[in-house]
Structure formats: C-alpha cells, structure tokens
Design a protein around this motif. Structure first.
Motif, PDB file in Angstrom:
ATOM      1  N   ARG A  48       0.835  -1.209   0.000  1.00  0.00           N
ATOM      2  CA  ARG A  48       0.000   0.000   0.000  1.00  0.00           C
ATOM      3  C   ARG A  48       0.867   1.255   0.000  1.00  0.00           C
ATOM      4  NH1 ARG A  48      -5.704  -1.180   0.121  1.00  0.00           N
ATOM      5  NH2 ARG A  48      -5.758  -3.468   0.163  1.00  0.00           N
ATOM      6  N   LEU A  49       1.920   1.246   0.780  1.00  0.00           N
ATOM      7  CA  LEU A  49       2.828   2.389   0.793  1.00  0.00           C
ATOM      8  C   LEU A  49       3.446   2.624  -0.580  1.00  0.00           C
ATOM      9  CD1 LEU A  49       4.672   1.624   4.157  1.00  0.00           C
ATOM     10  CD2 LEU A  49       3.240   3.628   3.741  1.00  0.00           C
ATOM     11  N   ALA A  50       3.974   1.557  -1.161  1.00  0.00           N
ATOM     12  CA  ALA A  50       4.633   1.680  -2.457  1.00  0.00           C
ATOM     13  C   ALA A  50       3.643   2.092  -3.542  1.00  0.00           C
ATOM     14  CB  ALA A  50       5.306   0.364  -2.824  1.00  0.00           C
ATOM     15  N   GLY A  51       2.451   1.528  -3.485  1.00  0.00           N
ATOM     16  CA  GLY A  51       1.455   1.834  -4.499  1.00  0.00           C
ATOM     17  C   GLY A  51       1.016   3.281  -4.492  1.00  0.00           C
ATOM     18  N   GLN A  52       1.092   3.925  -3.340  1.00  0.00           N
ATOM     19  CA  GLN A  52       0.678   5.322  -3.231  1.00  0.00           C
ATOM     20  C   GLN A  52       1.861   6.289  -3.116  1.00  0.00           C
ATOM     21  OE1 GLN A  52      -2.433   6.097  -3.721  1.00  0.00           O
ATOM     22  NE2 GLN A  52      -2.970   3.917  -3.843  1.00  0.00           N
ATOM     23  N   GLY A  53       3.078   5.775  -3.169  1.00  0.00           N
ATOM     24  CA  GLY A  53       4.251   6.630  -3.062  1.00  0.00           C
ATOM     25  C   GLY A  53       4.385   7.309  -1.711  1.00  0.00           C
ATOM     26  N   LEU A  54       3.965   6.609  -0.658  1.00  0.00           N
ATOM     27  CA  LEU A  54       3.989   7.166   0.687  1.00  0.00           C
ATOM     28  C   LEU A  54       5.174   6.644   1.494  1.00  0.00           C
ATOM     29  CD1 LEU A  54       0.209   6.732   1.596  1.00  0.00           C
ATOM     30  CD2 LEU A  54       1.379   8.927   1.275  1.00  0.00           C
ATOM     31  N   ALA A  55       5.667   7.489   2.390  1.00  0.00           N
ATOM     32  CA  ALA A  55       6.665   7.072   3.368  1.00  0.00           C
ATOM     33  C   ALA A  55       5.971   6.721   4.671  1.00  0.00           C
ATOM     34  CB  ALA A  55       7.675   8.185   3.600  1.00  0.00           C
ATOM     35  N   SER A  56       6.459   5.683   5.328  1.00  0.00           N
ATOM     36  CA  SER A  56       6.023   5.359   6.684  1.00  0.00           C
ATOM     37  C   SER A  56       7.038   5.953   7.646  1.00  0.00           C
ATOM     38  CB  SER A  56       5.940   3.835   6.870  1.00  0.00           C
ATOM     39  OG  SER A  56       5.847   3.490   8.235  1.00  0.00           O
ATOM     40  N   VAL A  57       6.595   6.863   8.530  1.00  0.00           N
ATOM     41  CA  VAL A  57       7.565   7.606   9.328  1.00  0.00           C
ATOM     42  C   VAL A  57       7.574   7.229  10.808  1.00  0.00           C
ATOM     43  CG1 VAL A  57       7.542   9.540   7.737  1.00  0.00           C
ATOM     44  CG2 VAL A  57       5.995   9.570   9.703  1.00  0.00           C
ATOM     45  N   LEU A  58       6.536   6.531  11.303  1.00  0.00           N
ATOM     46  CA  LEU A  58       6.481   6.213  12.725  1.00  0.00           C
ATOM     47  C   LEU A  58       5.371   5.205  13.006  1.00  0.00           C
ATOM     48  CD1 LEU A  58       7.246   7.118  15.792  1.00  0.00           C
ATOM     49  CD2 LEU A  58       5.172   8.496  15.613  1.00  0.00           C
ATOM     50  N   PHE A  59       5.629   4.270  13.921  1.00  0.00           N
ATOM     51  CA  PHE A  59       4.555   3.499  14.548  1.00  0.00           C
ATOM     52  C   PHE A  59       5.031   3.042  15.917  1.00  0.00           C
ATOM     53  CE2 PHE A  59       6.806   0.416  11.830  1.00  0.00           C
ATOM     54  CZ  PHE A  59       7.087  -0.610  12.725  1.00  0.00           C
ATOM     55  N   ASN A  60       4.125   2.472  16.698  1.00  0.00           N
ATOM     56  CA  ASN A  60       4.444   2.048  18.064  1.00  0.00           C
ATOM     57  C   ASN A  60       4.999   0.633  18.081  1.00  0.00           C
ATOM     58  OD1 ASN A  60       3.350   4.451  18.998  1.00  0.00           O
ATOM     59  ND2 ASN A  60       1.396   3.538  19.606  1.00  0.00           N
ATOM     60  N   ALA A  61       5.940   0.400  18.973  1.00  0.00           N
ATOM     61  CA  ALA A  61       6.327  -0.977  19.274  1.00  0.00           C
ATOM     62  C   ALA A  61       5.163  -1.677  19.964  1.00  0.00           C
ATOM     63  CB  ALA A  61       7.561  -0.992  20.169  1.00  0.00           C
ATOM     64  N   VAL A  62       5.182  -2.995  19.958  1.00  0.00           N
ATOM     65  CA  VAL A  62       4.172  -3.761  20.684  1.00  0.00           C
ATOM     66  C   VAL A  62       4.149  -3.261  22.129  1.00  0.00           C
ATOM     67  CG1 VAL A  62       3.468  -6.054  21.448  1.00  0.00           C
ATOM     68  CG2 VAL A  62       4.504  -5.744  19.176  1.00  0.00           C
ATOM     69  N   ALA A  63       2.951  -2.991  22.646  1.00  0.00           N
ATOM     70  CA  ALA A  63       2.824  -2.307  23.942  1.00  0.00           C
ATOM     71  C   ALA A  63       2.180  -3.173  25.011  1.00  0.00           C
ATOM     72  CB  ALA A  63       2.036  -1.019  23.757  1.00  0.00           C
ATOM     73  N   GLY A  64       2.327  -4.482  24.898  1.00  0.00           N
ATOM     74  CA  GLY A  64       1.727  -5.373  25.871  1.00  0.00           C
ATOM     75  C   GLY A  64       0.330  -5.793  25.458  1.00  0.00           C
ATOM     76  N   ASP A  65      -0.477  -6.163  26.416  1.00  0.00           N
ATOM     77  CA  ASP A  65      -1.844  -6.621  26.164  1.00  0.00           C
ATOM     78  C   ASP A  65      -2.783  -5.421  26.206  1.00  0.00           C
ATOM     79  OD1 ASP A  65      -4.328  -7.806  26.072  1.00  0.00           O
ATOM     80  OD2 ASP A  65      -3.878  -9.362  27.532  1.00  0.00           O
ATOM     81  N   LEU A  66      -3.042  -4.841  25.049  1.00  0.00           N
ATOM     82  CA  LEU A  66      -3.877  -3.642  24.984  1.00  0.00           C
ATOM     83  C   LEU A  66      -5.287  -3.922  25.490  1.00  0.00           C
ATOM     84  CD1 LEU A  66      -2.774  -2.243  21.502  1.00  0.00           C
ATOM     85  CD2 LEU A  66      -1.936  -1.567  23.764  1.00  0.00           C
ATOM     86  N   LYS A  67      -5.822  -5.106  25.203  1.00  0.00           N
ATOM     87  CA  LYS A  67      -7.185  -5.431  25.634  1.00  0.00           C
ATOM     88  C   LYS A  67      -7.282  -5.516  27.149  1.00  0.00           C
ATOM     89  CE  LYS A  67      -8.469  -7.845  21.376  1.00  0.00           C
ATOM     90  NZ  LYS A  67      -8.909  -9.134  20.765  1.00  0.00           N
ATOM     91  N   ALA A  68      -6.173  -5.829  27.784  1.00  0.00           N
ATOM     92  CA  ALA A  68      -6.148  -5.888  29.245  1.00  0.00           C
ATOM     93  C   ALA A  68      -5.821  -4.536  29.868  1.00  0.00           C
ATOM     94  CB  ALA A  68      -5.132  -6.927  29.709  1.00  0.00           C
TER      95      ALA A  68
END
Length: 260
Positions: A48-68
């Motif tokens: 999806r990034l390549a198809g739209q010519g977008l850069a991915s600049v940030l996301f979160n590391a796994v943060a534990g059990d979000l549902k909990a």
C-alpha cells in the motif's frame, strides 16, 4: 517547508485500515504514521505504501496486552523480556516498511512501586531497545503523554523524556514531542520548542487541537503561530497529525491546505 504525515490510526476512520493509505495520498499527504500495524502482514502494508508513493515515518512498538489495559511495558519491573520481544517484532515491521523510528511506550506506573525503581527499569529497557534498533538503523522515540487522557502513565513531561535521552547518551534515542500532550500538561508550547528543538534531541512532532483532540486550529492552541515558529527554527522533521476529525477527515482538512 513543513512536512505533515497523516496518522491513519486516528484519521480516515471512514475507510478500512488498508484503504486509508490511498485516501491520505489523494488528499496530498506524502507520508503516514500509525499506532499498531500488527493486525496486518508487513508485506501488505508495504504494498500500500509503495502503491501510493507514501513514506512510513512512525509506529508504536508492541505495547503489551492492549485489551487488558496495558499501555506499554518499558517501565514495568519483571516485563523486560516481553518489552524487548515487542521491540524486536516492531523492528521486523520497520525493516519491511522502511520506517526510521518506533515509539516505545513507557507503560502505566504500578501502584506501590517506588518511582526510582520504575525509572531504573525504564532506562534499562530503553537502552536495550536502542541497541537492538541501532542494528536496523531505527530510532527509539520516547513520548510524554498527559495523565488526564491516560491516567497513571509513567512519562508525562518533556523534561522527563529529555533527562532520559541525555542520561543514556545514545544517538538513536529521541523525544517524540506531541504538542497536544505538551499543552495539556505544561503549556508554554512555543517556548519549549525554542528550548528543545536546537538540542537535536527531538526526533518527531505530533499535533492535534486542544483539549478535544480534533483538527489543529480548533481549541486553545494557535497552530498558525506554532507553525510559524517551527519554520523560524528550521524544523525539517515530520509532523504527525494524530487527531480525531470532528466530522469527517476530508471535511476538516482546510487547516492544512496552506501547508501541503
């Protein structure tokens, strides 16, 4: 020229996640950030990034059990292995997506544990995460979050984050300065920008209207002036638009038109 990245975890909720990349590109964004990509294969996101010519600049590391209710693991005694496993999982995605920075969430401070104990654990985990990330050429970001929106969060002020960065002295550990959180906790936003940006310790900015986290320009923070200050300071990094549109994403994009 200021550079804005659409946060497609909060924006473009009108679309399925993988369709938000196209929507953001159609509206003139050249980059995106998101919170947790792990429900989707990295290869699918990369396409999806390549198809739209977008850069991915940030996301979160796994943060534990979000549902909990977990909001990160880095400050939690006894959770180092899970914390670093989450960093390794994030780095797998970062390599595939070409993402240069990941946010390592500190977590909620457990009741009854001395602050000094949590601080020591936090710094130890950030240090270990940074060493792992350096092998992939990725920066580890530390974001202070306001305790009204996230009660009990360990890291709240800009100075707390900068103290950790300075103490560790690692070139790939930086502060993720979210002006929404900064305004709620401390205010005096542009003075803090003038103080902190020249240090080189700020690796990413995020914005939203205060206090309702809608479009920048709504609420109490005068973003046109903030943007003028950022231009004056020569800020060249990305500005993540991590806000929840008040009505619809496209209907609320008037604020950004002078800057795209």
């Amino acid at each position: 020229m200021l550079r804005f990245a659409a946060n497609i975890s909060t924006m473009y909720g009108e679309y399925d996640f993988l369709d938000r990349f196209e929507a953001a590109a159609q509206d003139g964004f050249e980059a995106v950030e998101f919170q947790f990509p792990y429900d989707f294969p990295a290869a699918d996101i990369a396409r999806r990034l390549a198809g739209q010519g977008l850069a991915s600049v940030l996301f979160n590391a796994v943060a534990g059990d979000l549902k909990a209710g977990e909001k990160g693991l880095a400050c939690l005694p006894g959770r180092s292995r899970a914390c670093l496993d989450g960093v390794e999982r994030a780095l797998e995605y970062a390599v595939v997506l070409g993402t240069p920075r990941i946010h390592l969430m500190a977590g909620l401070a457990p009741a009854g544990v001395p602050r000094a104990t949590l601080e020591g654990q936090y710094r130890e985990n950030v240090h270990a995460a940074a060493l792992l990330a350096a092998q992939a050429g990725v920066d580890i970001m530390l974001e202070p979050i306001n305790p009204i929106g996230m009660p009990g969060y360990f890291l709240n002020t800009q100075q707390q984050a900068h103290d950790v960065v300075q103490a560790l002295g690692l070139p790939n550990v930086k502060v993720q300065m979210d002006l929404f959180h900064c305004q709620i906790v401390e205010g005096d936003v542009t003075r803090k920008l003038r103080n902190y940006l020249p240090t080189g310790r700020v690796g990413h900015l995020q914005i939203a209207g205060v206090p309702d986290r809608h479009e920048p320009g709504t609420g109490e923070l005068a973003y046109p002036y903030v943007f003028w200050v950022l231009d004056e300071l020569g800020y060249e990094g990305w500005i993540g638009c991590e806000y929840f549109p008040a009505v619809g994403t496209r209907a609320g994009l008037g604020w950004i038109q002078p800057y795209l």
